[in-house]
Design a protein around this motif. Structure first.
Motif, PDB file in Angstrom:
ATOM      1  N   TRP A 265      59.866 -57.156  18.812  1.00 41.80           N
ATOM      2  CA  TRP A 265      61.282 -57.053  19.177  1.00 41.80           C
ATOM      3  C   TRP A 265      62.193 -57.808  18.210  1.00 41.80           C
ATOM      4  N   PHE A 266      61.675 -58.887  17.633  1.00 44.62           N
ATOM      5  CA  PHE A 266      62.481 -59.695  16.722  1.00 44.62           C
ATOM      6  C   PHE A 266      61.741 -59.834  15.416  1.00 44.62           C
ATOM      7  N   HIS A 267      62.468 -59.727  14.317  1.00 50.18           N
ATOM      8  CA  HIS A 267      61.855 -59.770  12.988  1.00 50.18           C
ATOM      9  C   HIS A 267      62.051 -61.148  12.363  1.00 50.18           C
ATOM     10  N   PHE A 268      60.952 -61.886  12.322  1.00 48.33           N
ATOM     11  CA  PHE A 268      60.998 -63.223  11.734  1.00 48.33           C
ATOM     12  C   PHE A 268      60.548 -63.231  10.279  1.00 48.33           C
ATOM     13  N   PHE A 269      59.778 -62.206   9.894  1.00 47.58           N
ATOM     14  CA  PHE A 269      59.244 -62.149   8.524  1.00 47.58           C
ATOM     15  C   PHE A 269      59.502 -60.773   7.919  1.00 47.58           C
TER      16      PHE A 269
END
Length: 269
Positions: A265-269
């Motif tokens: 759901w969330f793009h950290f990389f």
């Protein structure tokens, strides 16, 4: 809490060797990484069942669980997770049949216990290891190193400054100071790693560090409660200074699936 320097040294040496092996298989990836994950799954399952059935109890049942777990891992690695779940379903069917045929033979209160332990093992070890077969090297290193930072700071802060018990009934040796040290170490690592390799902001990585640490500590406490329930100190003795495979992997087993879900759901990389 007194400091045992010999234990510290064994723990450090074992940790360095484990880190070297993990870095090697993550660098090579492919079949070596899958083989390593399958080995961890097999050893973890064996230790889990040994907690309840002793070191040599129900060998055929253990082998069956290991094979089912391997099927789940291999199929997920082959990008067929829907088929991997069939192996989990097959395990439930086998456990249900075992319960059905035992129910009329043994006492009703104990008939379901072996089947429940069998399914709990499949859900606890290979199922929670599935993300290790598809997360990228950058993400795997992030999760493993964040958990290692959590465990390491918890151990050294707790052994040197721990005076207040965190949850003595579950884990008599864990302290509130160690838990706070674990949280701080994890958040600091996540922020630094994120600043170097990530695409999200520092606040996002700090919050992710809090979440990883919370799940890592829950995994650690869960395994401690399992050991306390059967009155054993360690799940095994394969890793000097650490105990068994489950003693080393318990935090990762909870933190990695959480990260895998958040990563969708969330793009950290």
């Amino acid at each position: 809490m007194p400091v045992d320097h010999a234990t510290d040294m064994r723990r450090i040496i074992t940790g360095v060797v484990l880190a070297a092996v993990v870095i090697l298989v993550l660098t090579v990836r492919g079949w070596p990484l899958l083989a390593f994950i399958m080995l961890v799954s097999a050893l973890g399952l064996w230790e889990f069942f040994s907690l309840f059935w002793g070191p040599r109890g129900r060998i055929p049942t253990r082998i069956c669980a290991i094979l089912l777990g391997w099927g789940m891992l291999v199929l997920t690695w082959l990008h067929r997770p829907q088929d991997a779940l069939v192996f989990l379903g097959a395990g439930f069917v086998l456990a249900s049949l075992n319960f059905l045929f035992r129910w009329d033979v043994v006492g009703e209160e104990t008939a379901f216990a072996p089947s429940g332990i069998f399914m709990a093992g499949l859900a606890y070890v290979p199922l929670l290891l599935l993300p290790a077969t598809y997360l990228s090297t950058t993400k795997l290193i992030f999760v493993l190193a964040a958990v290692a930072a959590s465990d390491t700071t918890a151990y050294f802060v707790g052994t040197r400054f721990g005076h207040h018990k965190l949850w003595p009934r579950v884990s008599p040796n864990k302290s509130s100071e160690g838990a706070l040290g674990s949280l701080a170490g994890c958040v600091v690592f996540c922020v630094i790693y994120g600043a170097i390799f990530g695409t999200a902001g520092i606040i996002s990585f700090a919050l992710l560090g809090i979440a990883i640490n919370a799940f890592a500590q829950m995994g650690d406490l869960f395994e401690s409660a399992l050991k306390r329930s059967v009155n054993v100190k360690d799940s095994g003795n394969l890793l000097p200074g650490h105990g068994g495979v489950l003693d080393r992997a318990d935090s990762v087993l909870f933190a990695m699936p959480m990260f895998a879900v958040v990563d969708q759901w969330f793009h950290f990389f």
